[in-house]
Structure formats: structure tokens, C-alpha cells
Design a protein around this motif. Structure first.
Motif, PDB file in Angstrom:
ATOM      1  N   THR A 153       0.830  -1.205   0.000  1.00  0.00           N
ATOM      2  CA  THR A 153       0.000   0.000   0.000  1.00  0.00           C
ATOM      3  C   THR A 153       0.867   1.258   0.000  1.00  0.00           C
ATOM      4  OG1 THR A 153      -1.710  -1.195   1.238  1.00  0.00           O
ATOM      5  CG2 THR A 153      -1.864   1.187   1.213  1.00  0.00           C
ATOM      6  N   ASN A 156       2.888   1.699  -3.320  1.00  0.00           N
ATOM      7  CA  ASN A 156       1.990   2.167  -4.365  1.00  0.00           C
ATOM      8  C   ASN A 156       1.675   3.653  -4.182  1.00  0.00           C
ATOM      9  OD1 ASN A 156       0.368   1.505  -6.692  1.00  0.00           O
ATOM     10  ND2 ASN A 156      -1.426   1.769  -5.394  1.00  0.00           N
ATOM     11  N   GLY A 171       1.691   3.738 -10.465  1.00  0.00           N
ATOM     12  CA  GLY A 171       1.862   2.959  -9.251  1.00  0.00           C
ATOM     13  C   GLY A 171       2.316   1.548  -9.566  1.00  0.00           C
ATOM     14  N   VAL A 172       2.032   0.632  -8.661  1.00  0.00           N
ATOM     15  CA  VAL A 172       2.362  -0.781  -8.839  1.00  0.00           C
ATOM     16  C   VAL A 172       1.338  -1.412  -9.784  1.00  0.00           C
ATOM     17  CG1 VAL A 172       2.464  -3.010  -7.635  1.00  0.00           C
ATOM     18  CG2 VAL A 172       3.491  -0.974  -6.588  1.00  0.00           C
ATOM     19  N   ASP A 173       1.818  -2.238 -10.735  1.00  0.00           N
ATOM     20  CA  ASP A 173       0.927  -2.874 -11.714  1.00  0.00           C
ATOM     21  C   ASP A 173       0.587  -4.318 -11.377  1.00  0.00           C
ATOM     22  OD1 ASP A 173       1.056  -0.596 -13.450  1.00  0.00           O
ATOM     23  OD2 ASP A 173       3.013  -1.295 -14.141  1.00  0.00           O
ATOM     24  N   SER A 197      -4.956  -3.141  -3.368  1.00  0.00           N
ATOM     25  CA  SER A 197      -4.269  -2.467  -4.481  1.00  0.00           C
ATOM     26  C   SER A 197      -5.079  -2.472  -5.772  1.00  0.00           C
ATOM     27  CB  SER A 197      -2.908  -3.133  -4.745  1.00  0.00           C
ATOM     28  OG  SER A 197      -3.100  -4.441  -5.263  1.00  0.00           O
ATOM     29  N   GLN A 199      -4.656  -4.677  -7.893  1.00  0.00           N
ATOM     30  CA  GLN A 199      -3.747  -5.255  -8.884  1.00  0.00           C
ATOM     31  C   GLN A 199      -3.598  -6.757  -8.658  1.00  0.00           C
ATOM     32  OE1 GLN A 199      -3.281  -3.375 -11.158  1.00  0.00           O
ATOM     33  NE2 GLN A 199      -3.136  -1.280 -10.408  1.00  0.00           N
TER      34      GLN A 199
END
Length: 227
Positions: A153, A156, A171-173, A197, A199
Motif C-alpha cells: 500500500t 503504491n 503505481g504498482v501494476d 491495491s 492489482q
């Protein structure tokens, strides 16, 4: 909210004549370099792709040597510029070199950092912004539970907040969960990470060897939760 098929996407990029790039990030000691090597093995053997590893952990002593060992064992090339350099610039050089020399995939290793360290998170956001990778992959441990959720979290959030492009923050994918073979039916961390997320879990690490990496099986997770 979405799914990611790394092999399919990398093959599609190759068909378009461009290099497919993945950046690996996470806290110290979760096994980023080892699992990056597993992904290299997977793409090389499953997709017959020409993979190059970019050594962008210019901070941790022995990080480049560790990747040299992996690259030698895997039979893939390593792009490195030693220690103490700007990681974002090394990644840029590596991706450019890969395009010139006909590589299909670049896997970018980064230095581990704690999610609350703003200067290091800012440097990571810079690397992502400058190099616009196809995939930003968060590497976390399956067995640490709520800690891994907090790490993901904050990573990201930091990437988005510190993004160089405020109009299109990145952000994070996707997520790579290590030590998944140690959790048995305790899949709550994986579920919570995806929920928080939005994701997907792209890969799970299931052992020490290069071939010990597989896709997350949703039906298996549901069965473990309901069993």
C-alpha cells in the motif's frame, strides 16, 4: 480489477518490434533478485525470449555480483555499471542498449528500501517515470501477512505521490509473492493485497530453484479459503 499475462504481453511486444520491460521493487530481503532470475528463466524457456537483466541496485554490497551469478547460470546477459551510480540512468541505458542489440525483454533489479524512506522512494519513482516500464512488479513475502499489505500500500502510494508526471502517475501494476509454498492454506495476505491495491498477483514463488515459479491459480485460492 485486471489480469496480467507477462508471457503473452512480452511476446506481443516482440511482435511489435519493441523491448518489454519489467521493474522489480520491494523492501529489503524479500528475494527480489532471486525471483527476477526465476522470471528470466520462465520467459527464456516458455517464450524463447532473449532476456537481459539490468543491475540497478547500485547500493547493496554484492548485489551486482549476485546478478552476475544468476545471469551466468541462466545463460542470459547482464547490463551493469557498478555501484554508486544513478539507478534511473542505468535502467535507461540498459533499455536503449537492449533495443539496439535485439533483446526482447529487460528485467530491472532495484535496491530494496523501506516503504517509509521518502528519499529512496523518490528515486524509485524517478526510475519508473523516466523509463516507463511495461510492468511495475511489487515483490512481497506471502508469509508476513499484514506487513506485506502495508508495504504494498505504501509503495503504491509513494510511487503515485512522488511521480514526476502528476497527470499520469504510475503505481504498482502487479504482485509477485515469494515463499508461497510456506503458507499452506493461509492465503489471506494474497487476497488482501489484491483487494487493497486492485492489482493482480502475477506470479508466486514456490521454492528455491529457477523453475519454482508459477502463475496464481484463482480456483486453488478459493478452494483453500472454503476448505
Amino acid at each position: 480489477k485486471r489480469s496480467v499475462d507477462v508471457l503473452r504481453d512480452a511476446l506481443a511486444a516482440k511482435a511489435q518490434g519493441r523491448v518489454y520491460t519489467i521493474v522489480f521493487l520491494g523492501v529489503n530481503g524479500v528475494g527480489k533478485s532471486t525471483n527476477l532470475a526465476k522470471v528470466a528463466y520462465y520467459l527464456k524457456h516458455k517464450g524463447n525470449l532473449n532476456v537481459m537483466i539490468a543491475a540497478c541496485d547500485t547500493f547493496r554490497s554484492g548485489a551486482v555480483e549476485q546478478l552476475k551469478t544468476h545471469s551466468r547460470c541462466l545463460g542470459v546477459d547482464l547490463f551493469d555499471r557498478g555501484y554508486g551510480k544513478d539507478a534511473a540512468d542505468i535502467a535507461r541505458q540498459a533499455i536503449h542498449h537492449a533495443g539496439q542489440e535485439g533483446y526482447d525483454v529487460v528485467l530491472v533489479d532495484t535496491a530494496g528500501r523501506m516503504q517509509d524512506n521518502e528519499p529512496l522512494m523518490r528515486a524509485l519513482a524517478k526510475l519508473v517515470a523516466i523509463n516507463t516500464p511495461d510492468l511495475v512488479l511489487f515483490v512481497g513475502e506471502a508469509l508476513v501477512g499484514n506487513d506485506s499489505i502495508d508495504q504494498l500500500t505504501k509503495f503504491n502510494r509513494s510511487l503515485i505521490d512522488l511521480s514526476f508526471d502528476a497527470q499520469n502517475p504510475r503505481g504498482v501494476d502487479g504482485i509477485l509473492l515469494t515463499k508461497y509454498d510456506t503458507v499452506d492454506d493461509k492465503v489471506g495476505a494474497a487476497l488482501s493485497m489484491v483487494y487493497e491495491s486492485g492489482q493482480p498477483v502475477v506470479f508466486v514463488g514456490t521454492g528455491q530453484k529457477y523453475m519454482h515459479l508459477r502463475k496464481m491459480q484463482v480456483k486453488e485460492v478459493v478452494r483453500q479459503l472454503m476448505g
